[in-house]
Design a protein around this motif. Structure first.
Motif, mmCIF file in Angstrom:
data_model
loop_
_atom_site.group_PDB
_atom_site.id
_atom_site.type_symbol
_atom_site.label_atom_id
_atom_site.label_comp_id
_atom_site.label_asym_id
_atom_site.label_seq_id
_atom_site.Cartn_x
_atom_site.Cartn_y
_atom_site.Cartn_z
ATOM 1 N N ALA A 104 0.837 -1.205 0.000
ATOM 2 C CA ALA A 104 0.000 0.000 0.000
ATOM 3 C C ALA A 104 0.872 1.256 0.000
ATOM 4 O O ALA A 104 0.518 2.269 -0.606
ATOM 5 N N LEU A 108 2.057 4.037 -3.343
ATOM 6 C CA LEU A 108 2.024 5.498 -3.208
ATOM 7 C C LEU A 108 3.452 6.051 -3.208
ATOM 8 O O LEU A 108 3.741 7.063 -2.572
ATOM 9 N N HIS A 145 -3.232 3.833 6.532
ATOM 10 C CA HIS A 145 -2.893 3.938 5.112
ATOM 11 C C HIS A 145 -3.198 5.300 4.499
ATOM 12 O O HIS A 145 -2.674 5.620 3.444
ATOM 13 N N TRP A 146 -4.034 6.097 5.184
ATOM 14 C CA TRP A 146 -4.275 7.436 4.644
ATOM 15 C C TRP A 146 -3.046 8.331 4.858
ATOM 16 O O TRP A 146 -2.941 9.391 4.279
ATOM 17 N N LEU A 147 -2.114 7.861 5.712
ATOM 18 C CA LEU A 147 -0.893 8.624 5.971
ATOM 19 C C LEU A 147 0.305 8.076 5.191
ATOM 20 O O LEU A 147 1.418 8.561 5.336
ATOM 21 N N GLU A 148 0.091 7.029 4.396
ATOM 22 C CA GLU A 148 1.209 6.438 3.644
ATOM 23 C C GLU A 148 1.574 7.301 2.454
ATOM 24 O O GLU A 148 0.688 7.885 1.826
ATOM 25 N N ALA A 208 -11.825 -0.099 4.357
ATOM 26 C CA ALA A 208 -11.420 0.021 2.956
ATOM 27 C C ALA A 208 -12.465 0.751 2.139
ATOM 28 O O ALA A 208 -13.591 0.979 2.581
ATOM 29 N N ALA A 215 -8.683 4.989 6.156
ATOM 30 C CA ALA A 215 -8.600 3.610 5.685
ATOM 31 C C ALA A 215 -7.345 2.955 6.243
ATOM 32 O O ALA A 215 -6.320 3.608 6.386
ATOM 33 N N GLY A 216 -7.472 1.666 6.548
ATOM 34 C CA GLY A 216 -6.300 0.961 7.040
ATOM 35 C C GLY A 216 -6.678 -0.228 7.888
ATOM 36 O O GLY A 216 -7.791 -0.738 7.802
ATOM 37 N N ALA A 222 -14.300 9.049 2.568
ATOM 38 C CA ALA A 222 -13.183 9.849 2.049
ATOM 39 C C ALA A 222 -13.720 10.985 1.190
ATOM 40 O O ALA A 222 -13.122 12.061 1.110
#
Lengths: 518, 157
Positions: A12, A16, A47-50, A342, A348-349, A371
């Protein structure tokens, strides 16, 4: 200045541009004369911070994300001067999303170097195996049974009972098969563990082997997961070199070998008997049960087949005791579940927590709503064979029985969020279409029923004798549910009928009573 | 994406021999052949059948059952777009339509010049960074118009 930096190589994060970010850190640090050590880890699950880069500090690991290559210079300044940076999220463990979790299975994911056996051991790895070697086979099975662990792949069958059956299935060749064919949309927990902490899976399989008297294990991983395959290959080789696999594990008389096998793009191979056929080199078609795999599984021999998360939960159960694990959760759903948020969801994560939070808490509170910023209209829980839930059912606790009581399932723990732009008749049609594409073809209700289902949905959507076709759809679902050989045909009615029951207006029917009462 | 060998029986036999000893060796053999030649040539089927003591029908049945195995040489590029629910919830269908329109082909088809093949995939496990795509094995998350445009430009170069 010495900087120790952690950058995820979870798929993931890689999707990105995490690789480019890691390279930019190395290049920029070299140019500026900063001594930097970069460890590629798994993902923490935010995952929104990846890509989320973390730097080691005395207070703990401090995170910066979501990173892009152009942020690297500024973040290095912030690290060097201890100055604030807009991407800094503070100490990662103290972040509300992390602090609210009960991470047992994912305790090390995102923290350790997934390629390093030493790092795994330094973070408490292989304590479960050490304990297992002291306890012996019977006591291992008893501990797993007492923990209340149920199959995390979706069926929820008690893991200890499965192991006990294989343990008592006489002598001779037995197998441990790990089902890593994680095909459900909305799920990625298996992938994250395989990429972020693969040794915990290897340790869990080894313990299973000792418990039931199996010396050979296979990990059947889907081909759509190339990063997980590479991480597993690396870890298995490292475990072999470290004598954690092979003959005489940890100086004991036990032997255990693992081979990683790659699937070939068939969703149905996530069904355990189809998976076994595929491992044997056949078409992935479903077997009739009985015989159970525990009696006649891979190559006709007694076989434990468990999901990645089930096996990865075992080392912790052995290390900390059955009671420790059982004390998490509610009712007959014991322990923790790595829940995957998801789709159209803000945060998300992966969120691991004891069973019992309500669907509403998970989606609105932890997930932060959509989102897109639009209202949440529906969530599909448990993959493409799971039911769609409307907001009216958001008080359902995350628990095997509670979801079953509302004609749903928790499956492998995936929650896919949809906003109010979703067309539920379209989603019902897709469920049938997916079943038609992925059906193994062995049984008629699934092979033919799914195709008829798409046709019936097309007529309903086109307002062609709508009322009669809705009745036909229900009848067809009934046939598929009770006549199919496995969960593919048997559970496809869940998303179809739940969409129809909770969102009838999308099918051109009057709103349901529940909605009218709101 | 080339770098594949042209089909030849001698290499095929060597690949089969290298993988035949493992129990249930058929899938590993097919994967190895596809890695070598880019696809599984029909002429490989009797060789595999012979090596594994299977019928040619058994081997053909397996080759055609699994979505991964190609029976003809691949296009220069392969663009996979995830069509499953999590990606649908983030506008994946609209991006899929754009890709279809731009390339002038449907899913499961290749452009007539053999430059790119468009394939559906049912989940890459990137559901938390949806919609997702895979170009020649490289994964892309949070696909949007801009990123899709870049991928299409890459395959059209």
């Amino acid at each position: 200045m010495n900087v120790k930096l952690f950058v995820p190589q979870d798929a993931a994060a890689v999707a990105l541009d995490a690789d480019a970010v890691a390279e930019a850190f190395a290049r920029t640090a070299a140019r500026r004369g900063i001594a930097i050590e970069i460890v590629r880890t798994g993902s923490r699950g935010m995952h929104w911070l990846e890509p989320l880069a973390e730097v080691a500090t005395e207070a703990g690991r401090v995170g910066y994300g979501p990173m892009t290559v152009s942020d690297v210079d500024g973040v290095l300044d912030a690290i060097a001067d201890g100055k604030p940076h807009p991407l800094c999220i503070g100490v990662v463990d103290a972040h509300p999303f992390m602090a609210r979790q009960q991470r047992l299975t994912f305790a090390r994911c995102g923290i350790v170097d997934p390629a390093s056996l030493d790092d795994y051991v330094a973070h408490g790895g292989y304590r479960g195996l050490a304990r297992a070697l002291v306890l012996g086979p019977q006591a291992i099975v008893a501990a797993v049974t007492e923990s209340g662990l149920r199959g995390r792949g979706g069926a929820g069958f008690p893991t200890g009972i499965k192991w006990d059956t294989v343990a008592k299935a006489g002598d001779g060749q037995k197998y441990i098969v790990c089902n890593a064919d994680e095909g459900d949309s909305g799920t990625f927990a298996d992938r994250m563990i395989m990429e972020g902490d693969p040794f915990v899976l290897i340790e869990g399989m080894t313990i299973a082997g000792i418990a039931v008297g199996a010396t050979m294990g296979y990990i059947y991983v889907r081909s759509e997961y190339p990063h997980a395959i590479r991480a597993l290959d690396t870890a298995v080789a490292a475990a072999r070199r470290g004598r954690k696999l092979g003959a005489g594990i940890d100086g004991s008389s036990h032997a255990f070998h693992i081979e990683v096998r790659v699937g070939a793009g068939a969703y149905v191979c996530g069904e355990e008997t189809a998976l076994l056929d595929s491992l044997e080199g056949k078409r992935g078609t479903v077997r009739a049960k009985p015989p159970l795999p525990a009696h006649k599984g891979l190559f006709g021999r007694p076989t434990v087949i468990n999901n990645v998360l089930s096996l990865a939960s075992v080392p912790g159960i052995l290390e900390k005791g059955a009671e420790f694990y059982r004390d998490f959760g509610i009712g007959r759903s014991r322990g923790t579940m790595p829940i995957q948020l998801a789709g159209n969801v803000r945060h998300a994560g992966l969120f691991e927590v004891g069973f019992g939070l309500t669907l509403g808490e998970l989606v609105d509170d932890i997930g932060g709503g959509t989102a897109s910023g639009r209202p949440v209209r529906a969530v599909q829980v448990g993959g493409p064979l799971g039911a769609y839930f409307p907001r009216a059912l958001f008080d359902t606790p995350f628990d095997y029985e509670a979801f079953a009581a509302r004609d749903g399932l928790i499956g492998h723990g995936g929650i896919v969020v949809f906003d109010d732009s979703v067309d539920m008749a379209h989603q019902a049609r897709f469920a049938m279409e997916f079943c038609a594409v992925e059906s193994c073809g062995k049984c008629t209700p699934c092979r033919v029923g799914a195709i008829r289902g798409v046709e019936v949905m097309d007529r309903i959507i086109a307002d062609n004798r709508r009322t009669a076709n809705v009745e036909l759809l229900k009848d067809l679902c009934d046939t598929m549910k009770f006549g199919s050989l496995c969960a593919l045909g048997g559970f496809t009615p869940y998303p179809v009928l739940s969409a129809l029951a909770h969102f009838p207006e999308d099918f051109g029917l009057p709103p349901s009573r529940r909605q009218a009462a709101e | 994406m080339s770098g594949y060998l042209a089909w030849n029986e001698a290499t095929a036999r060597a690949v089969i021999d290298e993988n035949r000893a493992a129990p249930g060796a058929l899938l590993p053999i097919l994967h190895a052949l596809q890695e070598t030649f880019g696809y599984v040539d029909r002429a490989a089927e009797p060789l595999i059948a012979d090596a594994l003591n299977l019928s040619r029908a058994d081997v053909h049945g397996v080759v055609t059952f699994y979505a991964d195995f190609r029976t003809a040489p691949p296009a220069a590029h392969e663009l996979k777009l995830c069509r499953a629910e999590a990606c649908q919830s983030m506008g994946g269908d609209r991006l899929a339509d754009t890709a279809r329109r731009r390339l002038g082909i449907g899913f499961g088809e290749a452009t007539p010049d053999g430059r790119v093949r468009l394939e559906p995939v049912y989940c890459l496990g990137l559901c938390s960074v949806a919609p997702s795509a895979m170009l020649d094995g490289r994964i892309v998350g949070r696909l949007d118009d801009r990123k899709l445009e870049a991928l299409l430009a890459e395959v059209e170069r």
